[in-house]
Design a protein around this motif. Structure first.
Motif, PDB file in Angstrom:
ATOM      1  N   ILE A 147     -13.805   4.626   6.657  1.00  0.00           N
ATOM      2  CA  ILE A 147     -12.549   4.187   7.197  1.00  0.00           C
ATOM      3  C   ILE A 147     -11.838   2.936   6.080  1.00  0.00           C
ATOM      4  O   ILE A 147     -10.921   2.882   5.674  1.00  0.00           O
ATOM      5  N   GLY A 148     -12.741   2.032   5.544  1.00  0.00           N
ATOM      6  CA  GLY A 148     -12.302   1.067   4.570  1.00  0.00           C
ATOM      7  C   GLY A 148     -11.823   1.363   3.475  1.00  0.00           C
ATOM      8  O   GLY A 148     -11.090   0.661   2.719  1.00  0.00           O
ATOM      9  N   ILE A 149     -12.390   2.536   2.957  1.00  0.00           N
ATOM     10  CA  ILE A 149     -11.880   2.896   1.464  1.00  0.00           C
ATOM     11  C   ILE A 149     -10.529   3.624   1.530  1.00  0.00           C
ATOM     12  O   ILE A 149      -9.973   3.686   0.343  1.00  0.00           O
ATOM     13  N   ASP A 150     -10.003   4.340   2.632  1.00  0.00           N
ATOM     14  CA  ASP A 150      -8.923   4.999   2.398  1.00  0.00           C
ATOM     15  C   ASP A 150      -7.783   4.009   3.064  1.00  0.00           C
ATOM     16  O   ASP A 150      -7.355   4.044   4.250  1.00  0.00           O
ATOM     17  N   LYS A 151      -6.779   3.737   2.026  1.00  0.00           N
ATOM     18  CA  LYS A 151      -5.545   2.879   2.573  1.00  0.00           C
ATOM     19  C   LYS A 151      -4.769   3.576   3.220  1.00  0.00           C
ATOM     20  O   LYS A 151      -3.945   2.981   4.110  1.00  0.00           O
ATOM     21  N   ALA A 152      -4.389   4.736   2.850  1.00  0.00           N
ATOM     22  CA  ALA A 152      -3.302   5.544   3.881  1.00  0.00           C
ATOM     23  C   ALA A 152      -3.934   5.753   5.371  1.00  0.00           C
ATOM     24  O   ALA A 152      -3.122   5.562   6.244  1.00  0.00           O
ATOM     25  N   LYS A 153      -5.165   6.119   5.421  1.00  0.00           N
ATOM     26  CA  LYS A 153      -5.669   6.334   7.033  1.00  0.00           C
ATOM     27  C   LYS A 153      -5.760   4.989   7.592  1.00  0.00           C
ATOM     28  O   LYS A 153      -5.513   5.037   8.739  1.00  0.00           O
ATOM     29  N   GLN A 154      -6.063   3.992   6.834  1.00  0.00           N
ATOM     30  CA  GLN A 154      -6.228   2.575   7.310  1.00  0.00           C
ATOM     31  C   GLN A 154      -4.871   2.276   8.099  1.00  0.00           C
ATOM     32  O   GLN A 154      -4.874   1.505   9.141  1.00  0.00           O
ATOM     33  N   ASN A 155      -3.812   2.519   7.341  1.00  0.00           N
ATOM     34  CA  ASN A 155      -2.566   2.192   7.949  1.00  0.00           C
ATOM     35  C   ASN A 155      -2.227   3.067   9.466  1.00  0.00           C
ATOM     36  O   ASN A 155      -1.911   2.436  10.476  1.00  0.00           O
ATOM     37  N   ASP A 156      -2.590   4.339   9.367  1.00  0.00           N
ATOM     38  CA  ASP A 156      -2.819   5.066  10.551  1.00  0.00           C
ATOM     39  C   ASP A 156      -3.379   4.473  11.661  1.00  0.00           C
ATOM     40  O   ASP A 156      -3.047   4.308  12.777  1.00  0.00           O
ATOM     41  N   TRP A 157      -4.634   4.117  11.565  1.00  0.00           N
ATOM     42  CA  TRP A 157      -5.508   3.314  12.383  1.00  0.00           C
ATOM     43  C   TRP A 157      -5.023   2.104  13.005  1.00  0.00           C
ATOM     44  O   TRP A 157      -5.170   1.690  13.585  1.00  0.00           O
TER      45      TRP A 157
END
Length: 572
Positions: A147-157
């Motif tokens: 999770i920590g490497i994906d900035k786009a998915k981070q925003n969703d989470w």
């Protein structure tokens, strides 16, 4: 004594920052508890036990590949060498150390301390490899890392976890290549407005970053190219360059802090070495062509665009107590000089135009809200051990989180060590904490439970024995003193260096003192770890005069379980 493999380097663009982290770990790890083993991970993914003296080099390229394998014109990384045949590579390795395979790790170390950053280092790749071969490692596990490497998915989470008062838009590379730039720019402006930030979503927090501050199609296009690691050279500009200027331009392209990096793809061919690209460009521009478009082999499939947040930027470390309770460290404000337009790699790591303010200049209620939200995000996103979460406190008091870093930068002046000092831990104590708490986290996976538990119990016993031995010692007094500001700064730097060395030895109790003038005259006072860890004597004196900030006092109390276990008593 536990053998600690300190992993640094790696394939990512932030490998030089990883090298700095490896140096820090080698220098500051507690030598009474641990035996450090430097493990250089090259950009081809190989693991090398390097000669320990090489850790003191200024740059990876100073020793790898060895200088005699590089030409006299360009300084390159290993992936740019023309001859990477097995015999040639083995010769290169033999000059710096010994190549080892993952199944051999346990022969050389008992634990992997990860000081690497970016893709393959923070995305679960190395973590999965280590778990497969039964080697405990530092930092979050597979879930938190992915999770920590994906900035786009981070925003969703983050939106689901704490709410996210920020607009963002993911621009697909396929759309950028297919549709007109004008159409895409209009869509982006409609979705998130101007100004906005463009980010390469799988890179480190300071790589592939650009601002679009005005309604300019050219600025938009340049920002996207920067995040896709595309270099364009116009024929007219090339023909006006001297031969020396062309060499400088290609060298900058090689340098990972300012260029797209090699290998690259140009005119339907791949190029490993900048000299080969130079020759090809010379021929290419003999034709009447407008420009050359050069693409990094390692690019992105999409770009994250985020609306600009007006407010103060902060960074806040989050750690776990030995019992797994989440504790937020003091939020730190990144104070940026007006001359810095983008807080990118160079601004963060090379510029003196930024400084840290701990805690950030905000109300106690706002600071507490930041701590509450980063703890919530830490728990919801499945992090563990330690994560640095950045964000903004907007002008109207809204906390906006972004970009968790599961392996924070680890130079001696890094934010995470500054914040750990505020709760009473030296760099050495912090590294011990990372190792100890990581063992506890690895036990939660259900893999090698009893073996890791045995390691943990042995380490706890050694920590307690070390602290008990120091209780019996008379403390060495280190005194910071000077008749003027120049002398004081020199004394401050010398004492800080000595204090870190004593802390890393793990064998000698000490205190740091400095004189202050009161009505009754000069007296020596003992200063705390946070004070002698400041960046200058002037900041130290300012900290002494201000006293303890209420948030620092509260955080220290919340972290009591950690400090009671890890605080090195030699520092009072």
């Amino acid at each position: 004594m536990m053998r600690i493999g300190i992993f640094f380097g790696g394939p990512a663009r932030e490998r030089e920052i990883s090298f700095a982290g490896g140096k820090t770990a080698m220098a500051h790890i507690n030598k009474a508890l641990f035996q450090p083993v430097p493990v250089f991970v090259d950009s081809l993914g190989n693991f090398i036990l390097i000669q320990e003296e090489l850790i003191h080099a200024s740059s990876i390229r100073d020793f790898f590949p060895p200088k005699r394998f590089q030409d006299d014109i360009f300084s390159v990384y290993i992936e740019s060498l023309r001859d990477l045949s097995q015999p040639a590579y083995q010769q290169i390795i033999s000059e710096i150390g010994q190549l080892i395979q993952p199944h051999e790790f346990s022969q050389y170390f008992d634990f992997a301390f990860l000081a690497m950053h970016g893709p393959a280092a923070e995305d679960g790749s190395i973590q999965g490899l280590l778990e497969w071969f039964g080697m405990p490692y530092s930092g979050p596990g597979l879930l938190g890392s992915s999770i920590g490497i994906d900035k786009a998915k981070q925003n969703d989470w983050l939106k689901k976890s704490v709410g996210l008062d920020k607009k963002y838009f993911v621009l697909q590379r396929e759309d950028y290549e297919k549709y007109g730039r004008e159409t895409l720019f209009e869509q982006v402006k409609k979705e998130i407005g101007i100004p906005f930030v463009a980010k390469a979503p799988h890179q480190g927090s300071s790589i592939g970053l650009a601002f679009v501050k005005k309604d300019s199609l050219e600025d938009f296009d340049n920002a996207i190219k920067k995040c896709l690691f595309i270099q364009e050279i116009y024929r007219e500009d090339w023909l006006n360059l001297t031969e020396e200027d062309k060499l400088v331009l290609l060298q900058k392209m090689v340098n990972l802090d300012e260029g797209i990096g090699f290998p690259v793809r140009f005119n339907h061919q791949n190029y490993q070495h900048p000299a080969d690209l130079l020759a090809s460009l010379q021929e290419y521009f003999k034709l009447s062509v407008t420009k050359a478009s050069i693409h990094s082999i390692h690019s992105e499939d999409a770009i994250l665009l985020e609306s600009f947040v007006h407010g103060n930027e902060f960074s806040c470390g989050v750690i776990q107590s030995p019992k797994g309770r989440t504790v937020a460290l003091p939020p730190t404000e990144i104070v940026i000089d007006e001359s810095v337009e983008v807080f990118d790699f160079n601004a963060k790591y090379k510029s003196k135009a930024t400084r840290k303010r701990i805690p950030m200049d905000a109300s106690l209620a706002d600071l507490q809200q930041i701590q509450k939200m980063v703890c919530q995000a830490f728990n919801d996103l499945g992090f563990g051990v330690c994560t640095r979460i950045d964000g903004f406190l907007s002008d109207d008091g809204v906390v906006v989180l972004h970009d968790p870093n599961t392996i924070p930068g680890m130079s001696p002046s890094s934010l995470i060590f500054k914040q750990m000092a505020e709760i009473g831990l030296t760099i050495t104590d912090s590294i011990t904490y990372f190792i100890r708490q990581s063992l506890r986290e690895r036990m939660r996976t259900g893999k090698n439970y009893h073996a890791i538990r045995k390691q943990l119990e042995a380490l706890d016993s050694e920590i307690k024995s070390e602290l008990e031995a120091q209780r019996q010692q008379e403390k060495i007094i280190l005194e910071i003193r000077g008749n003027n500001s120049t002398e004081l700064e020199a004394s401050f730097e010398a004492v800080k260096k000595q204090a870190h060395a004593l802390s890393a030895s793990g064998k000698q109790a000490f205190q740091v003192q400095t004189p202050v003038i009161l009505e009754e005259g000069e007296i020596l006072i003992t200063i705390n770890i946070a004070q002698w860890n400041k960046d200058s004597a002037a900041e130290m004196l300012e900290s002494i005069s201000k006293g303890v900030h209420p948030l620092i006092a509260q955080t220290h109390q919340l972290a009591q379980e950690i400090t009671e276990f890890y605080t090195n008593i030699k520092t009072a």
